[in-house]
Design a protein around this motif. Structure first.
Motif, PDB file in Angstrom:
ATOM      1  N   GLY A  88       0.787  -1.225   0.000  1.00 58.15           N
ATOM      2  CA  GLY A  88       0.000   0.000   0.000  1.00 58.15           C
ATOM      3  C   GLY A  88       0.820   1.277   0.000  1.00 58.15           C
ATOM      4  O   GLY A  88       0.535   2.205  -0.764  1.00 58.15           O
ATOM      5  N   HIS A  89       1.845   1.348   0.862  1.00 57.89           N
ATOM      6  CA  HIS A  89       2.638   2.573   0.949  1.00 57.89           C
ATOM      7  C   HIS A  89       3.429   2.791  -0.343  1.00 57.89           C
ATOM      8  O   HIS A  89       3.613   3.933  -0.776  1.00 57.89           O
ATOM      9  CB  HIS A  89       3.569   2.508   2.157  1.00 57.89           C
ATOM     10  CG  HIS A  89       2.847   2.268   3.442  1.00 57.89           C
ATOM     11  ND1 HIS A  89       2.076   3.233   4.047  1.00 57.89           N
ATOM     12  CD2 HIS A  89       2.739   1.159   4.222  1.00 57.89           C
ATOM     13  CE1 HIS A  89       1.546   2.738   5.152  1.00 57.89           C
ATOM     14  NE2 HIS A  89       1.930   1.483   5.278  1.00 57.89           N
ATOM     15  N   TYR A  90       3.869   1.702  -0.962  1.00 56.41           N
ATOM     16  CA  TYR A  90       4.548   1.804  -2.256  1.00 56.41           C
ATOM     17  C   TYR A  90       3.581   2.293  -3.336  1.00 56.41           C
ATOM     18  O   TYR A  90       3.926   3.132  -4.159  1.00 56.41           O
ATOM     19  CB  TYR A  90       5.097   0.427  -2.648  1.00 56.41           C
ATOM     20  CG  TYR A  90       6.599   0.291  -2.564  1.00 56.41           C
ATOM     21  CD1 TYR A  90       7.305   0.888  -1.521  1.00 56.41           C
ATOM     22  CD2 TYR A  90       7.315  -0.439  -3.495  1.00 56.41           C
ATOM     23  CE1 TYR A  90       8.679   0.751  -1.425  1.00 56.41           C
ATOM     24  CE2 TYR A  90       8.687  -0.580  -3.411  1.00 56.41           C
ATOM     25  CZ  TYR A  90       9.366   0.018  -2.375  1.00 56.41           C
ATOM     26  OH  TYR A  90      10.737  -0.127  -2.282  1.00 56.41           O
ATOM     27  N   PHE A 380       0.577 -13.003 -13.497  1.00 52.49           N
ATOM     28  CA  PHE A 380       1.709 -12.089 -13.457  1.00 52.49           C
ATOM     29  C   PHE A 380       2.520 -12.330 -12.178  1.00 52.49           C
ATOM     30  O   PHE A 380       1.960 -12.471 -11.089  1.00 52.49           O
ATOM     31  CB  PHE A 380       1.227 -10.643 -13.490  1.00 52.49           C
ATOM     32  CG  PHE A 380       0.440 -10.297 -14.725  1.00 52.49           C
ATOM     33  CD1 PHE A 380       1.057  -9.722 -15.831  1.00 52.49           C
ATOM     34  CD2 PHE A 380      -0.925 -10.580 -14.788  1.00 52.49           C
ATOM     35  CE1 PHE A 380       0.330  -9.425 -16.968  1.00 52.49           C
ATOM     36  CE2 PHE A 380      -1.653 -10.285 -15.932  1.00 52.49           C
ATOM     37  CZ  PHE A 380      -1.035  -9.711 -17.024  1.00 52.49           C
ATOM     38  N   LEU A 381       3.826 -12.355 -12.326  1.00 56.95           N
ATOM     39  CA  LEU A 381       4.731 -12.557 -11.194  1.00 56.95           C
ATOM     40  C   LEU A 381       6.057 -11.906 -11.533  1.00 56.95           C
ATOM     41  O   LEU A 381       6.551 -12.028 -12.666  1.00 56.95           O
ATOM     42  CB  LEU A 381       4.936 -14.059 -10.934  1.00 56.95           C
ATOM     43  CG  LEU A 381       5.933 -14.437  -9.830  1.00 56.95           C
ATOM     44  CD1 LEU A 381       5.342 -14.149  -8.450  1.00 56.95           C
ATOM     45  CD2 LEU A 381       6.310 -15.916  -9.938  1.00 56.95           C
ATOM     46  N   ASP A 382       6.640 -11.185 -10.579  1.00 56.12           N
ATOM     47  CA  ASP A 382       7.939 -10.573 -10.818  1.00 56.12           C
ATOM     48  C   ASP A 382       8.647 -10.387  -9.485  1.00 56.12           C
ATOM     49  O   ASP A 382       8.053  -9.868  -8.533  1.00 56.12           O
ATOM     50  CB  ASP A 382       7.784  -9.215 -11.518  1.00 56.12           C
ATOM     51  CG  ASP A 382       9.024  -8.820 -12.295  1.00 56.12           C
ATOM     52  OD1 ASP A 382      10.126  -8.810 -11.696  1.00 56.12           O
ATOM     53  OD2 ASP A 382       8.897  -8.519 -13.497  1.00 56.12           O
ATOM     54  N   THR A 383       9.899 -10.804  -9.414  1.00 58.71           N
ATOM     55  CA  THR A 383      10.653 -10.654  -8.170  1.00 58.71           C
ATOM     56  C   THR A 383      11.021  -9.203  -7.897  1.00 58.71           C
ATOM     57  O   THR A 383      11.358  -8.856  -6.765  1.00 58.71           O
ATOM     58  CB  THR A 383      11.941 -11.486  -8.217  1.00 58.71           C
ATOM     59  OG1 THR A 383      12.713 -11.103  -9.365  1.00 58.71           O
ATOM     60  CG2 THR A 383      11.631 -12.974  -8.295  1.00 58.71           C
ATOM     61  N   ASP A 384      10.957  -8.362  -8.914  1.00 57.90           N
ATOM     62  CA  ASP A 384      11.224  -6.944  -8.721  1.00 57.90           C
ATOM     63  C   ASP A 384      10.052  -6.316  -7.973  1.00 57.90           C
ATOM     64  O   ASP A 384       8.904  -6.391  -8.408  1.00 57.90           O
ATOM     65  CB  ASP A 384      11.401  -6.257 -10.078  1.00 57.90           C
ATOM     66  CG  ASP A 384      11.699  -4.776  -9.948  1.00 57.90           C
ATOM     67  OD1 ASP A 384      12.875  -4.409  -9.952  1.00 57.90           O
ATOM     68  OD2 ASP A 384      10.741  -3.989  -9.820  1.00 57.90           O
ATOM     69  N   LYS A 385      10.342  -5.663  -6.837  1.00 51.94           N
ATOM     70  CA  LYS A 385       9.265  -5.164  -5.984  1.00 51.94           C
ATOM     71  C   LYS A 385       8.476  -4.039  -6.640  1.00 51.94           C
ATOM     72  O   LYS A 385       7.275  -3.876  -6.371  1.00 51.94           O
ATOM     73  CB  LYS A 385       9.827  -4.704  -4.645  1.00 51.94           C
ATOM     74  CG  LYS A 385      10.888  -3.622  -4.726  1.00 51.94           C
ATOM     75  CD  LYS A 385      11.542  -3.357  -3.378  1.00 51.94           C
ATOM     76  CE  LYS A 385      12.664  -2.333  -3.478  1.00 51.94           C
ATOM     77  NZ  LYS A 385      13.339  -2.130  -2.174  1.00 51.94           N
ATOM     78  N   PHE A 386       9.108  -3.269  -7.500  1.00 53.15           N
ATOM     79  CA  PHE A 386       8.383  -2.197  -8.182  1.00 53.15           C
ATOM     80  C   PHE A 386       7.402  -2.773  -9.203  1.00 53.15           C
ATOM     81  O   PHE A 386       6.258  -2.353  -9.282  1.00 53.15           O
ATOM     82  CB  PHE A 386       9.369  -1.243  -8.865  1.00 53.15           C
ATOM     83  CG  PHE A 386      10.265  -0.516  -7.905  1.00 53.15           C
ATOM     84  CD1 PHE A 386       9.809   0.590  -7.215  1.00 53.15           C
ATOM     85  CD2 PHE A 386      11.562  -0.948  -7.674  1.00 53.15           C
ATOM     86  CE1 PHE A 386      10.623   1.260  -6.321  1.00 53.15           C
ATOM     87  CE2 PHE A 386      12.389  -0.290  -6.784  1.00 53.15           C
ATOM     88  CZ  PHE A 386      11.919   0.820  -6.101  1.00 53.15           C
ATOM     89  N   ALA A 387       7.859  -3.746  -9.978  1.00 50.48           N
ATOM     90  CA  ALA A 387       6.978  -4.410 -10.936  1.00 50.48           C
ATOM     91  C   ALA A 387       5.841  -5.130 -10.231  1.00 50.48           C
ATOM     92  O   ALA A 387       4.700  -5.128 -10.702  1.00 50.48           O
ATOM     93  CB  ALA A 387       7.786  -5.400 -11.788  1.00 50.48           C
ATOM     94  N   ALA A 388       6.149  -5.757  -9.095  1.00 54.39           N
ATOM     95  CA  ALA A 388       5.137  -6.501  -8.350  1.00 54.39           C
ATOM     96  C   ALA A 388       3.955  -5.619  -7.976  1.00 54.39           C
ATOM     97  O   ALA A 388       2.799  -6.035  -8.045  1.00 54.39           O
ATOM     98  CB  ALA A 388       5.759  -7.097  -7.085  1.00 54.39           C
TER      99      ALA A 388
END
Length: 499
Positions: A88-90, A380-388
């Motif tokens: 949420g904060h992101y 959809f899945l991505d280890t990158d937290k921004f993409a997630a």
């Protein structure tokens, strides 16, 4: 540095609370201070570095403390103070970045949980681990949820004594903020970076409060507090029921709070009318209705997501629905989901298009889906937290209904099915959405959620009503919160006494 643990907005805090907070701060420093960059006397240098994932779309620049990076733009830079604690904060920080870029300024991404070699990062990571564990356990244990998690989120975080303790610990985070020019604007999406910035002497801090339920957790005395709705304004203005002794609180001054509206990305607000029109066309043409389900940052509610997906997949197979599943960065959740769905329907795998670990491809799919046709299941899945996190924002524009707990997504202008909350504070997001008409009330069982979702997919009235509500709300600027927050930060930079 002002000691803010003894008084909060004129409300005196018990000395025992301050003493306990001091011991907590000292304990964290002992536990996490060894070798930490921000624990010594050497001043930290912050440099701007490109963000490979959302830099192009949102103009975001990362911040390095290892001596690398470019000098910050003191004239055009705006710091976004946030924490990767859940999603949420992101997400709100990304919405702020979107508008900062749109206004012609540079958003600098400052995540307190992003610096592993600092006391700040280690303490916040430790607290994030505890919160994520509690969120997941609350969805597995009714007793834990009823007797600990709900009361903690609804009443414990609410008290001024909790804020006073946070303020003392936030003194540990101040050395990182001291690296910024004191007059550079900072917009925060969590109270801790706001508190840290103020401890460091920053003078232009706008604290974007995330919840409609007033909690002292979100306070940062000295900042301008922005809230999304009228009930939040009144609750925070009066510091409602925040004193430990039950007496009415000394209120927050009117000069310290603003009602701004919902925090939403520029790309979503500016395309709101055309996106709603596309949804209504799909209703009228009988096109498959697109359901977006997103696994939250703590990874909770996987069982509910599986249960609802089992109701949607038969509609996908006969062409009446399409399903977007954003697992964020939770690979284990996706594995468990796939196993459960394959056991339910052995043909499930043949329906699925995988969008895994390829941000360019996932972004392209989301862009094409806005005007194109969609069928089947898309995972959809991505280890990158921004993409997630940001993947959900991109998919939101082309979906017909978003299935979500009443978190920060409750405030977005997209038709919503609001599922069971994770923490008592979230209930007020669902109440807000239901009253405004752009979402359902909170449906707290799988059976009730399945019933509502079935109606939204097979009949026309609910989705049409929600899209019409979104258009009405937009006309009065209800979704313009980020624009107002950014403008407040810029106004305070020019004239701190006016905003």
């Amino acid at each position: 540095m002002i000691d803010r643990s003894g008084e909060v907005f004129g409300n005196e805090i018990a000395r025992s609370t301050g003493a306990k907070a001091g011991r907590a701060k000292a304990g964290y420093l002992r536990k996490f201070g060894a070798g930490a960059r921000d624990a010594g006397s050497e001043r930290i240098r912050i440099g701007a570095v490109p963000n490979a994932t959302i830099g192009r779309a949102l103009g975001v620049q990362g911040l390095a403390i290892d001596g690398s990076g470019e000098l910050l733009d003191a004239d055009r830079g705006i710091v976004i103070g946030n924490i990767r604690m859940g999603y949420g904060h992101y997400r709100i920080a990304m919405a702020m970045a979107s508008v900062i870029k749109h206004r012609g300024f540079v958003p600098y991404w400052f995540d307190l949980n992003g610096y592993d070699d600092t006391v700040t990062g280690r303490v916040v990571s430790h607290l994030d681990d505890l919160y994520s564990f509690g969120s997941r356990l609350s969805q597995k244990s009714r007793l834990f949820n009823r007797f600990f998690w709900e009361p903690l989120n609804y009443e414990g975080f609410k008290k001024l004594s909790y804020n006073a303790a946070d303020q003392k610990v936030a003194e540990l985070y101040a050395p990182l903020c001291a690296a910024f020019p004191p007059g550079m604007p900072m917009i925060t999406t969590h109270g801790w970076p706001a508190q840290a910035a103020l401890h460091a002497g920053m003078t232009d801090v706008v604290n974007a409060v995330v919840d409609n339920w007033p909690m002292a957790l979100h306070l940062a005395e000295g900042a301008l507090h922005a809230v999304q709705g009228p009930s939040a304004y009144l609750g925070y203005r009066l510091l409602r029921e925040m004193r430990d002794d039950g007496a009415p609180s000394v209120p927050m001054p009117a000069s310290d709070i603003r009602l701004v509206g919902h925090y939403v990305d520029h790309e979503i607000v500016s395309n709101l009318e055309s996106d709603c029109a596309a949804r209504i066309r799909r209703i009228e043409s009988g096109a498959p209705r697109r359901v977006l389900m997103s696994i939250g940052g703590a990874g909770a509610q996987l069982g509910l997501t599986i249960g609802l997906a089992k109701r949607v997949v038969p509609l996908v197979k006969d062409g009446r629905a399409a399903l977007y599943l954003n697992f964020g960065d939770h690979a284990d959740a996706k594995e468990r989901f796939d196993a459960a769905m394959s056991a339910f329907d052995p043909s499930y795998g043949s329906l699925v298009a995988e969008h895994v670990g390829n941000w360019a491809e996932a972004s392209a799919f989301a862009a094409g889906a806005i005007d194109g046709s969609v069928s089947g299941v898309h995972a959809f899945l991505d280890t990158d937290k921004f993409a997630a996190v940001y993947c959900t924002n991109l998919l939101m524009r082309s979906c017909d209904v978003l299935v979500t707990k009443p978190s920060e997504l409750a405030y977005y202008p997209v038709p919503k099915l609001m599922t069971r909350r994770v923490g008592g504070h979230e209930r007020w997001g669902a109440i807000r959405a239901a009253e405004l008409g752009d979402g359902t009330y909170e449906v707290d069982t799988e059976e009730a959620a399945a019933q509502a979702l079935t109606l939204m997919l097979l009949e026309d009235d609910i989705l049409r009503m929600q899209n019409e509500a979104i258009l009405r709300n937009a006309k009065i600027g209800l979704y313009d919160g980020c624009y107002r927050v950014v403008d407040l930060a810029l106004e305070r930079r020019v004239n701190p006494t006016r905003a």
